[in-house]
Design an enzyme around this catalytic site. Structure first.
Site, PDB file in Angstrom:
ATOM      1  N   LYS A  78      49.612  63.663   7.849  1.00 22.15           N
ATOM      2  CA  LYS A  78      48.311  63.374   8.440  1.00 22.15           C
ATOM      3  C   LYS A  78      47.280  63.310   7.332  1.00 22.15           C
ATOM      4  CE  LYS A  78      46.458  63.077  12.666  1.00 22.15           C
ATOM      5  NZ  LYS A  78      47.032  62.594  13.917  1.00 22.15           N
ATOM      6  N   GLY A 178      38.838  62.927  31.033  1.00 19.71           N
ATOM      7  CA  GLY A 178      38.646  61.995  29.913  1.00 19.71           C
ATOM      8  C   GLY A 178      39.275  60.646  30.232  1.00 19.71           C
TER       9      GLY A 178
HETATM   10  P1  NAI Z   1      38.945  58.339  23.458  1.00 16.29           P
HETATM   11  O1  NAI Z   1      37.911  58.869  22.544  1.00 16.29           O
HETATM   12  O2  NAI Z   1      39.042  56.883  23.711  1.00 16.29           O
HETATM   13  O3  NAI Z   1      38.794  59.042  24.907  1.00 16.29           O
HETATM   14  C1  NAI Z   1      38.444  60.369  25.078  1.00 16.29           C
HETATM   15  C2  NAI Z   1      37.503  60.432  26.291  1.00 16.29           C
HETATM   16  O4  NAI Z   1      37.255  61.796  26.610  1.00 16.29           O
HETATM   17  C3  NAI Z   1      36.161  59.768  26.029  1.00 16.29           C
HETATM   18  O5  NAI Z   1      35.862  58.866  27.091  1.00 16.29           O
HETATM   19  C4  NAI Z   1      35.178  60.957  26.022  1.00 16.29           C
HETATM   20  O6  NAI Z   1      33.886  60.599  26.506  1.00 16.29           O
HETATM   21  C5  NAI Z   1      35.887  61.931  26.935  1.00 16.29           C
HETATM   22  N1  NAI Z   1      35.512  63.330  26.777  1.00 16.29           N
HETATM   23  C6  NAI Z   1      35.209  64.012  25.652  1.00 16.29           C
HETATM   24  N2  NAI Z   1      34.971  65.308  25.940  1.00 16.29           N
HETATM   25  C7  NAI Z   1      35.141  65.445  27.272  1.00 16.29           C
HETATM   26  C8  NAI Z   1      35.046  66.524  28.167  1.00 16.29           C
HETATM   27  N3  NAI Z   1      34.718  67.760  27.751  1.00 16.29           N
HETATM   28  N4  NAI Z   1      35.301  66.320  29.478  1.00 16.29           N
HETATM   29  C9  NAI Z   1      35.631  65.082  29.920  1.00 16.29           C
HETATM   30  N5  NAI Z   1      35.723  64.009  29.114  1.00 16.29           N
HETATM   31  C10 NAI Z   1      35.480  64.187  27.810  1.00 16.29           C
HETATM   32  O7  NAI Z   1      40.329  58.928  22.923  1.00 16.29           O
HETATM   33  P2  NAI Z   1      41.812  58.456  23.306  1.00 16.29           P
HETATM   34  O8  NAI Z   1      42.326  57.566  22.276  1.00 16.29           O
HETATM   35  O9  NAI Z   1      41.839  58.037  24.733  1.00 16.29           O
HETATM   36  O10 NAI Z   1      42.611  59.845  23.167  1.00 16.29           O
HETATM   37  C11 NAI Z   1      42.508  60.843  24.171  1.00 16.29           C
HETATM   38  C12 NAI Z   1      43.323  62.046  23.751  1.00 16.29           C
HETATM   39  O11 NAI Z   1      44.692  61.668  23.602  1.00 16.29           O
HETATM   40  C13 NAI Z   1      42.917  62.656  22.394  1.00 16.29           C
HETATM   41  O12 NAI Z   1      43.085  64.052  22.472  1.00 16.29           O
HETATM   42  C14 NAI Z   1      43.919  62.050  21.421  1.00 16.29           C
HETATM   43  O13 NAI Z   1      44.127  62.891  20.302  1.00 16.29           O
HETATM   44  C15 NAI Z   1      45.153  61.985  22.285  1.00 16.29           C
HETATM   45  N6  NAI Z   1      46.116  60.980  21.849  1.00 16.29           N
HETATM   46  C16 NAI Z   1      45.738  59.663  21.800  1.00 16.29           C
HETATM   47  C17 NAI Z   1      46.659  58.704  21.396  1.00 16.29           C
HETATM   48  C18 NAI Z   1      46.307  57.247  21.388  1.00 16.29           C
HETATM   49  O14 NAI Z   1      47.230  56.415  21.368  1.00 16.29           O
HETATM   50  N7  NAI Z   1      45.027  56.884  21.424  1.00 16.29           N
HETATM   51  C19 NAI Z   1      48.033  59.069  21.015  1.00 16.29           C
HETATM   52  C20 NAI Z   1      48.348  60.477  21.177  1.00 16.29           C
HETATM   53  C21 NAI Z   1      47.397  61.388  21.559  1.00 16.29           C
END
Ligand code: NAI
Length: 349
Positions: A78, A178
């Site tokens: 990482k 989220g």
């Molecule tokens: P993203 O940033 O697009 O979505 C995260 C969402 O959560 C945002 O809409 C944000 O406004 C919301 N959010 C933040 N704090 C919050 C809270 N306290 N309560 C409710 N909503 C909240 O990120 P993404 O790419 O969708 O990733 C989501 C999770 O999945 C992260 O933890 C990431 O590490 C994990 N992940 C993502 C992968 C990917 O392919 N993008 C792969 C593996 C894990």
């Protein structure tokens, strides 16, 4: 650094700085026993370089476990970049990061993570070929989030079958915390299968869009994890489930995309004691790394990647069945199995 709690088992850490662009980064390679160490690059405003090191070590170890459990010929690593980065400096900084990655000669392969966009990785890719998640070459790879969402769907199906005795998700109530890249895509997939959704997000516009598209019902931020549903899917930031939150969860399954969902091991213990099945995060959210791994390694096509992502379902069925048979938490079994795979690969070398 060698005495750092998180360093244990790491092969090496590289500190990068580039005066011309202001780049400061840490690249941690936990293990290359299974293959090149692959894991995303995170851009974050760390309070200190020591905090950045701690994060890099924790995340790179996690990638070793994730890649091993996904059956990938990839080790774990990482990178973290110490922000903030001025918008006008961004392209040059990621190009400098690409030079640093290239200097490792393919031992570490980078991709997007929190705070890093496809455009940033495209800048790095001008300086190194050891980047993934940049373009969907031949239909494979690119943005990992749709693949992650599909894998999470397969995991939810598997857990619903085992725990709820459900052959499909029609009418199954799911709370999604989220609705960003992964959570939003997951909502669309779940709605397509007739699941009833409740959702929460700090971003009101995003929340409204998903509700309009899927018929999901919005709930308050502090209510979503404790909603009266069958499945809770944490898809926001890590650490959402403390022991206290675990004590209030009403669902029978916790299965979502976020990394490091359990804020503390005690949270897993509380879930298990309360008869709630926790699907280990790095097993269910491996769809993205499966896709970008195929993009980097080559030789796959869209159908083979989808088949590999779909294999997350049976893997989770097996894990939950073994957890019950051995009366052990699924996350402990997953860690144990992943470590065994890595140790065996190291010995075989
Ligand atoms: P993203 O940033 O697009 O979505 C995260 C969402 O959560 C945002 O809409 C944000 O406004 C919301 N959010 C933040 N704090 C919050 C809270 N306290 N309560 C409710 N909503 C909240 O990120 P993404 O790419 O969708 O990733 C989501 C999770 O999945 C992260 O933890 C990431 O590490 C994990 N992940 C993502 C992968 C990917 O392919 N993008 C792969 C593996 C894990």
């Amino acid at each position: 650094m060698f005495d750092h709690d998180g360093y244990r088992g790491h092969e090496g850490v590289t500190w990068i700085s580039d005066a011309a662009t202001g780049l400061k980064a840490v690249i941690a390679v936990h293990s290359s026993a299974l293959g090149p160490a692959m894991g995303g690059c995170r851009l974050w405003h760390y309070p200190s370089s020591s905090a950045a090191l701690t994060d890099a070590l924790r995340l790179s170890h996690g990638m070793s476990l994730k890649n091993a459990m996904a059956g990938l010929p990839l080790g774990g690593g990482k990178a973290v970049i110490l922000g903030p980065v001025a918008p006008e400096a961004r392209t040059a900084l990621f190009e400098a990061f690409g030079v640093a990655v290239d200097g490792l000669g393919g031992r570490y392969v980078t991709a997007e993570d929190v705070g890093v966009s496809v455009a940033d990785m495209a800048a790095a890719a001008r300086r190194t070929r050891h980047v993934s998640g940049v373009t969907a070459a031949g239909g494979v790879g690119g943005d990992p989030s749709p693949y992650t969402a599909r894998g999470v769907l397969r995991g939810i199906e598997a857990a619903a079958a085992r725990v709820l005795g459900r052959g499909d998700l029609d009418g199954v109530r799911v709370a999604v915390q989220g609705v960003g890249h992964v959570g939003g895509a997951l909502c669309r997939l779940l709605a397509g299968q007739g699941a009833q959704l409740v959702v929460a997000d700090t971003d009101r516009a995003r929340l409204d869009r998903i509700c309009d598209e899927t018929g999901a019902v919005p709930v308050a931020l502090d209510e979503v994890l404790e909603a009266d549903v069958d499945v809770v899917a944490p898809c926001a930031l890590g650490g959402a489930i403390t022991a206290e939150v675990a004590a209030g969860i009403r669902a029978r399954v916790v299965a979502g995309a976020a990394n490091n969902q359990l804020a503390e091991p005690a949270a897993g213990t509380v879930l298990r004691k309360r008869g709630i099945a926790y699907v280990p995060d790095y097993v269910i959210n491996a769809g993205g790394i499966i896709a970008v791994g195929a993009e980097y390694l080559g030789g796959g096509n869209e159908a083979s990647v989808m088949a590999d992502v779909d294999a997350i379902g049976p893997r989770i069925s097996d894990l939950l069945a073994r957890a019950d048979a051995e009366d052990t938490a699924p996350e402990i079994l997953a860690d144990r199995r992943a470590e065994e795979i890595i140790v065996a690969a190291r010995a075989a070398r």
